[in-house]
Scaffold this active site. Sequence first.
Site, PDB file in Angstrom:
ATOM      1  N   ASP A   1       0.917  -1.237  -0.068  1.00 49.43           N
ATOM      2  CA  ASP A   1       0.115  -0.146  -0.010  1.00 49.43           C
ATOM      3  C   ASP A   1       0.859   1.284  -0.085  1.00 49.43           C
ATOM      4  O   ASP A   1       0.456   2.495  -0.383  1.00 49.43           O
ATOM      5  CB  ASP A   1      -1.109  -0.138   1.116  1.00 49.43           C
ATOM      6  CG  ASP A   1      -0.240  -0.145   2.605  1.00 49.43           C
ATOM      7  OD1 ASP A   1       1.020  -0.203   2.319  1.00 49.43           O
ATOM      8  OD2 ASP A   1      -0.807  -0.392   3.741  1.00 49.43           O
ATOM      9  N   HIS A   2       2.093   1.271   0.252  1.00 49.84           N
ATOM     10  CA  HIS A   2       2.982   2.463   0.371  1.00 49.84           C
ATOM     11  C   HIS A   2       3.851   2.767  -0.903  1.00 49.84           C
ATOM     12  O   HIS A   2       3.671   3.934  -1.301  1.00 49.84           O
ATOM     13  CB  HIS A   2       3.904   2.264   1.604  1.00 49.84           C
ATOM     14  CG  HIS A   2       3.358   2.542   2.958  1.00 49.84           C
ATOM     15  ND1 HIS A   2       2.431   1.658   3.444  1.00 49.84           N
ATOM     16  CD2 HIS A   2       3.706   3.417   4.077  1.00 49.84           C
ATOM     17  CE1 HIS A   2       2.176   2.081   4.791  1.00 49.84           C
ATOM     18  NE2 HIS A   2       2.912   3.144   5.194  1.00 49.84           N
TER      19      HIS A   2
ATOM     20  N   ARG B   1       9.429   3.179  11.316  1.00 44.58           N
ATOM     21  CA  ARG B   1      10.255   2.504  10.358  1.00 44.58           C
ATOM     22  C   ARG B   1      11.641   2.401  11.143  1.00 44.58           C
ATOM     23  O   ARG B   1      12.167   3.185  11.688  1.00 44.58           O
ATOM     24  CB  ARG B   1      10.389   3.643   9.310  1.00 44.58           C
ATOM     25  CG  ARG B   1      10.890   4.887   9.614  1.00 44.58           C
ATOM     26  CD  ARG B   1      10.877   5.747   8.474  1.00 44.58           C
ATOM     27  NE  ARG B   1       9.547   6.406   8.028  1.00 44.58           N
ATOM     28  CZ  ARG B   1       8.925   7.359   7.843  1.00 44.58           C
ATOM     29  NH1 ARG B   1       9.744   8.451   7.460  1.00 44.58           N
ATOM     30  NH2 ARG B   1       7.637   7.513   7.501  1.00 44.58           N
TER      31      ARG B   1
ATOM     32  N   SER C   1       6.867   7.493  12.844  1.00 47.76           N
ATOM     33  CA  SER C   1       6.693   6.195  12.139  1.00 47.76           C
ATOM     34  C   SER C   1       7.471   4.964  13.130  1.00 47.76           C
ATOM     35  O   SER C   1       8.323   5.252  14.029  1.00 47.76           O
ATOM     36  CB  SER C   1       7.302   6.433  10.767  1.00 47.76           C
ATOM     37  OG  SER C   1       8.016   5.168  10.598  1.00 47.76           O
TER      38      SER C   1
ATOM     39  N   ARG D   1      -0.153  13.269   9.905  1.00 47.38           N
ATOM     40  CA  ARG D   1       0.926  13.599  10.276  1.00 47.38           C
ATOM     41  C   ARG D   1       1.296  14.790   9.323  1.00 47.38           C
ATOM     42  O   ARG D   1       1.163  14.902   8.123  1.00 47.38           O
ATOM     43  CB  ARG D   1       2.134  12.803   9.800  1.00 47.38           C
ATOM     44  CG  ARG D   1       1.924  11.802  10.973  1.00 47.38           C
ATOM     45  CD  ARG D   1       3.353  10.803  10.910  1.00 47.38           C
ATOM     46  NE  ARG D   1       2.982   9.764  12.271  1.00 47.38           N
ATOM     47  CZ  ARG D   1       3.435   8.585  12.142  1.00 47.38           C
ATOM     48  NH1 ARG D   1       4.073   7.873  11.284  1.00 47.38           N
ATOM     49  NH2 ARG D   1       3.213   7.922  13.274  1.00 47.38           N
TER      50      ARG D   1
ATOM     51  N   ASP E   1       4.106  -0.649  11.230  1.00 43.07           N
ATOM     52  CA  ASP E   1       3.368   0.439  11.085  1.00 43.07           C
ATOM     53  C   ASP E   1       2.656   1.153  12.142  1.00 43.07           C
ATOM     54  O   ASP E   1       2.231   0.364  12.791  1.00 43.07           O
ATOM     55  CB  ASP E   1       2.473   0.354   9.821  1.00 43.07           C
ATOM     56  CG  ASP E   1       2.208   1.590   9.191  1.00 43.07           C
ATOM     57  OD1 ASP E   1       2.927   2.046   8.098  1.00 43.07           O
ATOM     58  OD2 ASP E   1       1.452   2.600  10.075  1.00 43.07           O
TER      59      ASP E   1
HETATM   60  C1  MIC Z   1       4.079   6.839   8.165  1.00 45.52           C
HETATM   61  O1  MIC Z   1       2.763   6.935   8.254  1.00 45.52           O
HETATM   62  O2  MIC Z   1       4.940   7.277   8.597  1.00 45.52           O
HETATM   63  C2  MIC Z   1       4.446   5.369   7.554  1.00 45.52           C
HETATM   64  C3  MIC Z   1       5.180   5.366   6.425  1.00 45.52           C
HETATM   65  O3  MIC Z   1       3.322   4.809   7.494  1.00 45.52           O
HETATM   66  C4  MIC Z   1       5.230   4.612   8.542  1.00 45.52           C
HETATM   67  C5  MIC Z   1       5.807   3.453   8.332  1.00 45.52           C
HETATM   68  C6  MIC Z   1       7.113   3.237   7.421  1.00 45.52           C
HETATM   69  O4  MIC Z   1       7.822   4.468   7.428  1.00 45.52           O
HETATM   70  O5  MIC Z   1       7.251   2.723   6.213  1.00 45.52           O
HETATM   71  C7  MIC Z   1       4.773   4.328  10.117  1.00 45.52           C
HETATM   72  O6  MIC Z   1       3.812   5.160  10.411  1.00 45.52           O
HETATM   73  O7  MIC Z   1       5.117   3.377  10.585  1.00 45.52           O
HETATM   74 FE1  SF4 Z   2      -0.046   5.130   4.765  1.00 42.64          FE
HETATM   75 FE2  SF4 Z   2       1.150   5.999   7.222  1.00 42.64          FE
HETATM   76 FE3  SF4 Z   2      -0.105   7.363   5.834  1.00 42.64          FE
HETATM   77 FE4  SF4 Z   2      -1.301   5.584   7.126  1.00 42.64          FE
HETATM   78  S1  SF4 Z   2       0.183   7.369   8.039  1.00 42.64           S
HETATM   79  S2  SF4 Z   2      -1.722   6.414   5.182  1.00 42.64           S
HETATM   80  S3  SF4 Z   2       0.067   3.946   6.917  1.00 42.64           S
HETATM   81  S4  SF4 Z   2       1.561   6.492   5.162  1.00 42.64           S
END
Ligand code: MIC
Ligand code: SF4
Length: 644
Positions: free
Chosen positions: A64-65, A537, A535, A379, A119
């Site tokens: 999905d990312h 990550r 995140s 975010r 995530d």
């Molecule tokens: C995000 O919203 O920052 C992400 C991308 O979903 C991350 C995960 C990632 O960095 O792949 C998260 O929230 O953990």
């Molecule tokens: Fe995707 Fe993270 Fe954004 Fe949710 S917050 S839509 S999991 S990138």
Amino acid sequence: MGYTIAQKIIKNHLLSGEMTVGTDIGLKIDQTLTQDATGTMAYLEFEAIGVPRVKTEKSVAYIDHNTLQTGFENADDHRFIQTVAKKHGIWFSRPGNGICHQVHLERFGVPGKTLIGSDSHTPTGGGIGMLAMGAGGLDVAVAMGGGAYYITMPKMVRVELTGKLSPWVSAKDIILEVLRIMSVKGGVGKIIEYAGEGVKTLSVPERATITNMGAELGATTSIFPSDEITREFLKAQGREEVWTELKSDDDAVYDEEIKIDLSKLAPMAACPHSPDNVKTIEEIGPQKIDQVCIGSCTNSSYLDLMRVAAILKGKTVHPGVSLSIAPGSKQVYNMLALNGALGDLIGAGARILECACGPCIGMGQSPNTNGVSLRTFNRNFLGRSGTKSGQIYLVSPETAAASALTGVFTDPRTLGDAVEIKLPESFLINDNMVVEPIEESKMDEVEVLRGPNIKPFPKTSPLDENIDATCALKVGDNITTDHIMPAGAKILPLRSNIPEISKHCFTVCDKDFPQRALELGKSVIVGGSNYGQGSSREHAALAPLYLGVKAVLVKSFARIHRSNLINAGILPLTFVNPDDYDKIDQGDELAIENVRAKVENGESIVVKNVTKGIEIPVDCDLTERTRDIILAGGLLDYTRKSNN
Ligand code: MIC
Ligand code: SF4
């Protein structure tokens, strides 16, 4: 003494430790989820652990990312995840099926179960009464292999909701209010439970908006009771049989309590660049806007998009505004297509994107220079949109749609009578984009396909006897993982290639950091409070590991990032006296003598600032298990060692 909802689930899943706040507990994990941006690493780690088939009740791999395929990298990663999932008994949600959290809530979540996901927005599952937590990829890999997931037993916070939301005020405004009250670090070490009469006025997707964005509080997770409304939702998803009732005991004890009268809330926005910088739309006033993005795992449900469609129907998006909409799942997208709402969105001029994270993670739709962008996301960290000068505001779908029409911040209450959208009695159910695991006997035949961009986990080594290193970077408070390891369309395809992605580490703060750290060989990062928020990550730990960072010394850490540092074998240190932060400058030579012995024996640690000739006492605060992980050089080495 009675239990809270979270305590009941913890009690049922406790593998080690006691439910005493602040102590380490090990939990049995029923379900896991991964997404593609963190998933490749998680599965490489799972392979390294060497368990043939996942031991959880259900593990799901989502794509999905990284869905923008501008080169071979993302497509290779998708193929790797699909084949590795097939080989190890994991369900696979194909690209196009939707955002992991939305799909998991719709199709897989079960009240009362534990879920960890690679995530940070995994707590979305709290909307149906799951104990759902974000974790590093390595923790998810260990849980897939049947290992426990360790957390610090959190404090319990009760958020009592009274009254009912006024027309045009929405669930997003509730979580913005909680963020305004608690701040982005107010939830660290806590579980947020929603209770009170107001809970009954909120549908499951609305509850999920709130638990989803509870991640921005730094909380371990957030949870709602599982009640008749949950049952109705699951029934409409054709899954009533997984429902169980879940509520806190009348005499449950909470460490903190917050009261919110829903009827008093107004439409709000989180202003740049932090989700807790909250103002009402009225306070912001009718400022001009350039872009509106609707979607993300926070606000892309059927309910959200039907409301947006009703607002946009028969109208035209303001000429000064670009409006993009990404539905949260194929189920949502398909239902909108079949009932005509999609036609209303298209007719108004919305740019419809595939159902995926998209602009939320900087995969396209970066705003113009200094552009003001209203987003229904969770975010708004500096640079996350892909435009460093972008001014990102987080709002409800109603505020987003109203503003898209006028071209200025618009309080949706000015739109007249509120739109009444009800959840359908049954959702459109078609799981044809989910690939089920194959029989165990056939697993050996599956070949895992790897692209050239997939590089192995970086080299780790046991904790050194002494650390002699330079402070390669000094940063301030509330540093996010988007500062440490930026995402976006250009960098995300490197998620499986740590040497390459490391070249972007901290470049939002200091473009020379990666090169400097590599040249130094060994270094320390110094930071302020709530370091590593955002995140899950683990790349925000693996890139520093690759660049030679031996320790991170800060005023305080965010939960998941601290675990990721430990899992990567990087020493997490905090100042005993926060004012000592001022006693180190970038470029200072630091020494931690006998650090291995001190960690091993739990003795107090002192960082010598050799350049300034001063000693700084620091805390390391490791449990027996995390101490052993650090000594071994990270969780992978620790797990391999314990498995042998
Ligand atoms: C995000 O919203 O920052 C992400 C991308 O979903 C991350 C995960 C990632 O960095 O792949 C998260 O929230 O953990
Ligand atoms: Fe995707 Fe993270 Fe954004 Fe949710 S917050 S839509 S999991 S990138």
